[in-house]
Design a protein around this motif. Structure first.
Motif, PDB file in Angstrom:
ATOM      1  N   MET A 173      27.690  -3.419  -2.650  1.00 49.60           N
ATOM      2  CA  MET A 173      26.561  -3.419  -3.584  1.00 49.60           C
ATOM      3  C   MET A 173      26.304  -2.024  -4.152  1.00 49.60           C
ATOM      4  O   MET A 173      25.876  -1.897  -5.291  1.00 49.60           O
ATOM      5  CB  MET A 173      25.277  -3.902  -2.895  1.00 49.60           C
ATOM      6  CG  MET A 173      25.282  -5.344  -2.513  1.00 49.60           C
ATOM      7  SD  MET A 173      25.213  -6.464  -3.923  1.00 49.60           S
ATOM      8  CE  MET A 173      23.449  -6.651  -4.120  1.00 49.60           C
ATOM      9  N   GLN A 202      23.005  -3.570   1.940  1.00 54.29           N
ATOM     10  CA  GLN A 202      22.318  -4.571   1.107  1.00 54.29           C
ATOM     11  C   GLN A 202      22.990  -5.950   1.112  1.00 54.29           C
ATOM     12  O   GLN A 202      22.312  -6.966   1.039  1.00 54.29           O
ATOM     13  CB  GLN A 202      22.165  -4.058  -0.339  1.00 54.29           C
ATOM     14  CG  GLN A 202      21.076  -4.802  -1.126  1.00 54.29           C
ATOM     15  CD  GLN A 202      20.879  -4.252  -2.540  1.00 54.29           C
ATOM     16  OE1 GLN A 202      21.438  -3.218  -2.884  1.00 54.29           O
ATOM     17  NE2 GLN A 202      20.089  -4.924  -3.345  1.00 54.29           N
ATOM     18  N   ARG A 205      21.699  -8.828   3.232  1.00 51.76           N
ATOM     19  CA  ARG A 205      20.535  -9.629   2.864  1.00 51.76           C
ATOM     20  C   ARG A 205      20.899 -11.010   2.366  1.00 51.76           C
ATOM     21  O   ARG A 205      20.060 -11.903   2.350  1.00 51.76           O
ATOM     22  CB  ARG A 205      19.713  -8.909   1.801  1.00 51.76           C
ATOM     23  CG  ARG A 205      19.034  -7.687   2.352  1.00 51.76           C
ATOM     24  CD  ARG A 205      18.340  -6.938   1.252  1.00 51.76           C
ATOM     25  NE  ARG A 205      17.617  -5.816   1.801  1.00 51.76           N
ATOM     26  CZ  ARG A 205      16.294  -5.786   1.942  1.00 51.76           C
ATOM     27  NH1 ARG A 205      15.549  -6.806   1.566  1.00 51.76           N
ATOM     28  NH2 ARG A 205      15.716  -4.731   2.456  1.00 51.76           N
ATOM     29  N   ARG A 636      18.756   0.443   9.541  1.00 51.33           N
ATOM     30  CA  ARG A 636      20.045   0.231   8.870  1.00 51.33           C
ATOM     31  C   ARG A 636      21.197   0.622   9.789  1.00 51.33           C
ATOM     32  O   ARG A 636      22.274   0.074   9.705  1.00 51.33           O
ATOM     33  CB  ARG A 636      20.120   1.064   7.583  1.00 51.33           C
ATOM     34  CG  ARG A 636      20.032   0.233   6.323  1.00 51.33           C
ATOM     35  CD  ARG A 636      20.480   0.994   5.097  1.00 51.33           C
ATOM     36  NE  ARG A 636      19.734   2.225   4.886  1.00 51.33           N
ATOM     37  CZ  ARG A 636      18.601   2.289   4.181  1.00 51.33           C
ATOM     38  NH1 ARG A 636      18.097   1.224   3.615  1.00 51.33           N
ATOM     39  NH2 ARG A 636      17.979   3.440   4.043  1.00 51.33           N
TER      40      ARG A 636
ATOM     41  N   ASP B 229      16.132  -9.442  -3.803  1.00 49.29           N
ATOM     42  CA  ASP B 229      16.909  -8.829  -2.731  1.00 49.29           C
ATOM     43  C   ASP B 229      18.245  -8.290  -3.241  1.00 49.29           C
ATOM     44  O   ASP B 229      18.841  -7.418  -2.638  1.00 49.29           O
ATOM     45  CB  ASP B 229      17.217  -9.884  -1.664  1.00 49.29           C
ATOM     46  CG  ASP B 229      16.362  -9.704  -0.442  1.00 49.29           C
ATOM     47  OD1 ASP B 229      15.649  -8.692  -0.374  1.00 49.29           O
ATOM     48  OD2 ASP B 229      16.416 -10.585   0.445  1.00 49.29           O
ATOM     49  N   ILE B 232      19.897  -4.030  -7.706  1.00 50.39           N
ATOM     50  CA  ILE B 232      20.449  -2.712  -7.408  1.00 50.39           C
ATOM     51  C   ILE B 232      19.798  -1.634  -8.282  1.00 50.39           C
ATOM     52  O   ILE B 232      20.313  -0.541  -8.416  1.00 50.39           O
ATOM     53  CB  ILE B 232      21.984  -2.670  -7.562  1.00 50.39           C
ATOM     54  CG1 ILE B 232      22.396  -3.114  -8.962  1.00 50.39           C
ATOM     55  CG2 ILE B 232      22.657  -3.515  -6.484  1.00 50.39           C
ATOM     56  CD1 ILE B 232      23.845  -2.807  -9.300  1.00 50.39           C
ATOM     57  N   MET B 293      23.431  -8.563 -11.137  1.00 55.10           N
ATOM     58  CA  MET B 293      23.300  -9.367  -9.935  1.00 55.10           C
ATOM     59  C   MET B 293      22.819 -10.784 -10.230  1.00 55.10           C
ATOM     60  O   MET B 293      22.379 -11.501  -9.344  1.00 55.10           O
ATOM     61  CB  MET B 293      22.392  -8.661  -8.934  1.00 55.10           C
ATOM     62  CG  MET B 293      23.025  -7.385  -8.408  1.00 55.10           C
ATOM     63  SD  MET B 293      24.669  -7.702  -7.679  1.00 55.10           S
ATOM     64  CE  MET B 293      25.446  -6.104  -7.889  1.00 55.10           C
TER      65      MET B 293
END
Ligand code: SF4
Ligand code: SF4
Ligand code: SF4
Ligand code: SF4
Lengths: 681, 342
Positions: A173, A202, A205, A636, B229, B232, B293
């Motif tokens: 990501m 990320q 998720r 994280r 979620d 970015i 996304m």
């Protein structure tokens, strides 16, 4: 009035198409390019701001010469004479192998091609390398051995076809956002997503599973998955017998493996390993995506071989939606390797040690012979400089003073040289150590080609004139060659001409030309003939090497492990808005503002034990160095593991990292070393 | 051959030749026939590159605001959402309406993923010269919800007929002057029948918004949170949006509202843009088209502007004199629209 000039993003290997907006002779903005097959009208924050560093006041506009501790401007003619003179002198006095060249994965194919040709033809050495050595050399070597080609097997768009996407060691990501988009789309199409990563990045998720293994235990994890697949009979017997060899050796190697042991090594519960193996093996098409979390280890080649084993075991090669897909870091790291900026390979991965191939290339270049023994690789060059075996170095567009492991050692190496030339767009940390600095023009100011991670060769188009007296890298090399009486082999006046010569010695590019590349999609190699459409999926009928080869791999621990004195594992990586040594992003106001300074991620449990508060200054110490930086207390990272982005010179993670090398690929172990932490008063 | 491009090209060529405008802004051919790029043209010779296909890779309204010189006279080839975007931009004083010469093209939808040279008509579509029934699934989602096929706010409006005719309507005095320079005969067009489009728009709005409104409140929150979620924070949605023309944007890290370097960004990132754009969204779909996304952002914005618009009796982009009820959108309004996240 503005013009929209289609070209390619200079940041990551996804190779997105962008439109540079040019007005009044300057580049003013970047817009997405809808027709581009990778990015389809979308970009990440880096792409959107690709133009921001072009006119930064720090851009080098004239050649510079060192005078004591500072630099003076000099003219091009004088600079070329001086460099040519020094290079000739060093070669004549100490032999060709006393010079070393570092090319760049940021420069064009034409630049890298010419620099390796210069090293081999004008100087007579194979001491040419670039940062691919530091990121994906284990891919080139590993996939080369298993499949016969070290490149991404499938294409970026093709990920959408997958039934299962297995991401390991890739923060997709943030590092390849426009590849991550295809994972998102695959998921919308019903694919299951498995993430294996020590950090809660990320992707976790929306992933169906997150295996959080300890850094450096990838081989154990992958062997565990294969063991389970074999136990359950989920392997693809037909594929194995028709398309591969060496399967029995793999079977034997896995025979005694116990999943309980794997659980202990990796820290991942056995049940999760089994479930992941089952998902991966049972999907119609399963796609593996990986990046530097796999490659930057002393076991990097082993990690890559294990992924190749897993894919072949389940028949996930040569069809849409599957494959083993390394995501290359830099925009042109694929291309720099393709065109021979590697110590052991001529263009097209033709080994320098292979006499027949060497002769053929020598003939094409019109020279009697080429050096036959592999040269020094990136890290070896630095060692050789410290030992006094390399006396002069030519660095084009790289900044090892931030991006290499164990920078203290790099500094020592560069200072030990008799002569250092750095050719760059900025006065980087490395350029500051140079005797002569040559100003290169930026990617927006020139033509040429980049090759993206999915083997896509694409045209770069000039959107503005070079700034000041800066020149394209290839043009500087041609000048130098002329000054060194080798002008005949370097009589190029355009990148198209260079490309035409390059394709003659690079079999994968043989059918391409600038005219054929004049389309948004470019061409994917191999493209052997002028009427060949290019190749989106490799190894369809057979592997490049004929049969795919299993290489049984046994788990080896990382070179350096936590102990009493250094109780934490440090792993390093990149973040969304910065890029490598920040020579570009640090000078892009929008990007830099997102994350202007370095930090270390620490798990809340560890932070509590150490008495470290969020955002407090901490000292991170390894056997090689010490840095101070701010703590980010976050889950994280798992307990016992800390993470640092490596971009920041003032808190350089690479003062800490271990330069221990993978024995085959010579890639350093950036991803695991042992550190101690303490608060700073 | 590009359908009816000749007529449109001819009108634009005439305007440049007679110095009615300094510059022409339109879409044109790029590297290949299917590569459509925005063009800013000052030279008559480049007018040939202009195309009229049903594929618009960006908002020309936004590009004019971003790169145009507001003191120059500009002819802009617009679809309805472009024209409405320009009206909203004019309200924010980023363009001078007196300097804009809008050549409208009636639009029954554009395709998001191109399959060739495509023209969309009210109930059919032409793909690479072949006529076929309209496949609504091929349309960009915002276009399916669009109830404004005719750019009534443009100075002239061109209707491209399936058979290839181009019918031109004059909407303003300026429009008359624009047509006076054209060397092709232009026919006066009977009014377009927009009933079918209104029906389609109602159907898709009901589907897209209804799906969300029918969710339980918690479920609705989860739906949006799970979408965000994936964000970015590329700022692509903002940079594509004709309403987002602020020189200094609240979403940037130095403004202290949204933390830099955190991915995904806090939900506030989306809530802020939503309240700022809110009632003015013209449903051009560019934010969603830009989202790497695949977050259905334009659905959210369109839904909000519809809800708020019905409360305040405000329809963005139609009338330059009607100002948006800016800052009147508060949390309660957001709640009514079902965008009650965080
Ligand atoms: S994904 Fe990579 S190539 Fe694409 S815009 Fe971002 S940095 Fe550039
Ligand atoms: S919010 Fe999206 S759909 Fe609405 S005007 Fe902006 S870009 Fe267009
Ligand atoms: S999000 Fe708000 S502040 Fe930012 S550009 Fe849009 S309207 Fe302006
Ligand atoms: S375009 Fe999509 S990913 Fe980018 S900031 Fe907007 S919502 Fe987030």
């Amino acid at each position: 009035m503005v013009r929209f000039v289609p070209t390619i993003c200079p940041y990551c290997g996804a190779g997105c198409g962008i439109l540079l907006v040019a007005g009044n002779g300057a580049v003013v903005d970047t817009r997405p390019w809808s027709e581009h097959p990778v990015s389809e009208g979308k970009l990440c924050i880096k792409g959107y701001n690709a133009h921001e560093f072009i006119y930064h006041p720090d851009r080098l506009k004239t050649p510079l010469i060192r005078e004591g501790d500072s630099f003076n401007e000099i003219g091009w003619e004088q600079a070329i004479k001086l460099v040519a003179g020094k290079l000739s002198e060093t070669r004549d006095r100490n032999g060709p192998d006393s010079l070393a060249f570092m090319s760049s994965s940021k420069c064009t194919n034409e630049d890298s091609y010419l620099l390796q040709k210069f090293a081999r033809v004008v100087i007579g050495t194979n001491n040419i390398d670039q940062c691919a050595r530091l990121c994906h050399m284990s891919t080139v070597v590993g996939l080369g051995a298993a499949f016969g080609s070290g490149a991404m097997t499938n294409s970026i768009a093709d990920i959408e076809e997958a039934g299962c996407v297995f991401i390991i060691g890739s923060d997709t990501m943030s590092q390849h956002p426009l590849v991550a988009r295809r994972i998102v789309k695959a998921r919308e199409n019903g694919a299951r997503i498995i993430l294996a990563d020590p950090r809660r990045i990320q992707v976790s998720r929306f992933a169906d599973m997150h295996l959080r293994h300890k850094p450096g235990t990838d081989v154990a994890l992958l062997n565990g998955m294969m063991k389970y697949i074999l136990e359950r009979g989920l392997e693809d017997r037909d594929f194995i017998s028709r398309r591969t060899e060496g399967f029995e050796a793999l079977e034997q190697a896995l025979a005694d493996l116990s999943l309980d042991e794997v659980e202990k090594i990796t820290g991942v519960p056995k049940g999760e390993i089994e479930a992941a193996a089952q998902l991966y093996a049972e999907a119609e098409a399963s796609c593996i995506i990986y990046a530097m979390g796999i490659t930057q280890h002393t076991t990097g080649t082993d990690n890559v071989l294990s992924l190749a084993n897993l894919a072949m075991l389940t028949g996930n090669i040569g069809r849409p939606g599957c494959g083993v897909n390394p995501l290359r870091g830099h925009n042109n790291v694929q291309g720099a390797c393709d065109v021979g900026a590697l110590a052991e390979f001529l263009p097209g991965y033709q080994a320098v040690a292979d006499e027949q191939k060497r002769k053929a290339v020598a003939q094409a270049w019109g020279v009697a012979e080429l050096p036959a023994s592999p040269g020094f690789t990136a890290v070896e060059m630095m060692n050789a400089a410290v030992e006094g075996r390399v006396k002069a170095m030519y660095i084009m567009g790289e900044n090892p003073m931030v991006s290499d492991p164990d920078i203290g050692h790099v500094e020592q190496a560069l200072n030990a040289l008799d002569f250092l030339v750095v050719q760059d767009i900025f006065l980087t940390e490395t350029a500051r150590l140079a005797d002569i600095v040559l100003p290169a023009s930026s990617w927006a100011e020139r033509d040429g080609t980049f090759t993206g991670t999915d083997r896509r060769v694409q045209r770069l188009r000039q959107a503005a004139e070079p700034l000041g007296q800066s020149r394209p890298d290839w043009a500087i090399i041609c000048e130098l060659a002329g000054e060194m009486k080798a002008g005949d082999s370097f009589a190029f006046s355009s990148t198209a001409q260079i490309f035409d010569e390059m394709k003659k010695v690079t079999p994968q590019y043989a059918g391409m030309s600038f005219a054929r590349l004049e389309q948004p999609a470019g061409l994917q190699w191999p493209c052997p003939r002028e009427d060949h459409p290019g190749t989106s999926i490799l190894h369809v009928e057979q592997f490049t090497r004929g049969k795919g080869k299993f290489h049984p791999v046994v788990y080896r621990a990382a070179a350096e492990n936590p102990d009493k004195e250094f109780p934490f594992i440090l792993t390093t990586g990149r973040i969304m808005s910065q890029w490598h040594s920040r020579s570009m992003t640090g000078r892009s106001p929008t990007l830099n503002a997102e994350s202007p300074e370095g930090y270390v991620e620490i798990n809340p449990d560890d932070a509590r034990k150490l008495g470290v508060a969020d955002r407090a200054m901490v000292e991170v110490r390894s056997r090689r160095g010490t840095v101070q930086t701010r703590a980010r207390v976050t889950d994280r990272v798992a307990a016992g593991v800390v993470f640092m982005p490596f971009h920041f010179a003032e808190a350089a993670a690479n003062r800490l990292t271990n330069a221990a090398l993978d024995p085959v690929a010579k890639i350093p172990e950036f991803k695991v070393c042992a550190v101690a932490l303490k608060t700073v008063k | 051959m590009a359908k009816c491009a000749e007529v449109v090209q001819d009108i634009l060529r005439g305007m440049l030749r007679e110095r009615l405008v300094d510059e022409v802004v339109a879409f044109g051919r790029g590297l290949t026939g299917s590569d459509i790029l925005p063009l800013f043209i000052t030279d008559e010779q480049d007018i040939d590159r202009i195309v009229t296909t049903s594929y618009c890779p960006s908002s020309l309204a936004k590009l004019v605001a971003r790169y145009g010189d507001r003191n120059k006279k500009m002819a802009i080839v617009v679809r309805s959402c472009d024209a409405r975007g320009l009206v909203e931009i004019a309200k924010r004083r980023q363009v001078k309406p007196e300097n804009l010469y809008l050549v409208g093209i009636e639009c029954y939808g554009v395709v998001r993923e191109k399959r060739g040279e495509v023209y969309i008509f009210a109930d059919k579509m032409e793909v690479d010269g072949e006529m076929m029934p309209l496949d609504e699934a091929a349309l960009s989602p915002n276009c399916r919800r669009c109830e404004y096929p005719v750019p009534t706010m443009a100075d002239i409006s061109c209707r491209i007929e399936p058979e290839g005719d181009c019918l031109v309507t004059v909407n303003t005095e300026k429009g008359k002057a624009m047509l006076a320079t054209a060397s092709v005969p232009v026919q006066d067009a009977p009014p377009s029948d927009v009933a079918a489009i209104k029906e389609r728009a109602a159907r898709w709005q009901e589907k897209d918004f209804g799906d969300i409104k029918r969710m339980e409140p918690g479920e609705r929150l989860d739906y949006w949170l799970s979408q965000f979620d994936r964000c970015i924070k590329c700022y692509g949605c903002r940079d594509a949006c004709p309403i987002c023309v602020c020189k200094e944007c609240c979403l940037e890290p130095d403004r202290g509202l949204i933390k830099g370097g955190e991915y995904p960004p806090e939900t506030l990132f989306h809530a802020v843009r939503l309240t700022h754009v809110g009632e003015s969204c013209v449903n051009c779909g560019q934010c969603e088209a830009a989202c790497p996304m695949e977050i259905p952002v334009s659905k959210l914005y369109h839904m909000l502007s519809k809800e708020v618009g019905s409360i305040f009796n405000y329809e963005p982009g139609l009338d330059i004199d009607s100002l948006p009820p800016v800052s009147m959108v508060d949390e309660e309004d957001l709640l009514k629209t079902g965008v009650d996240f965080g």
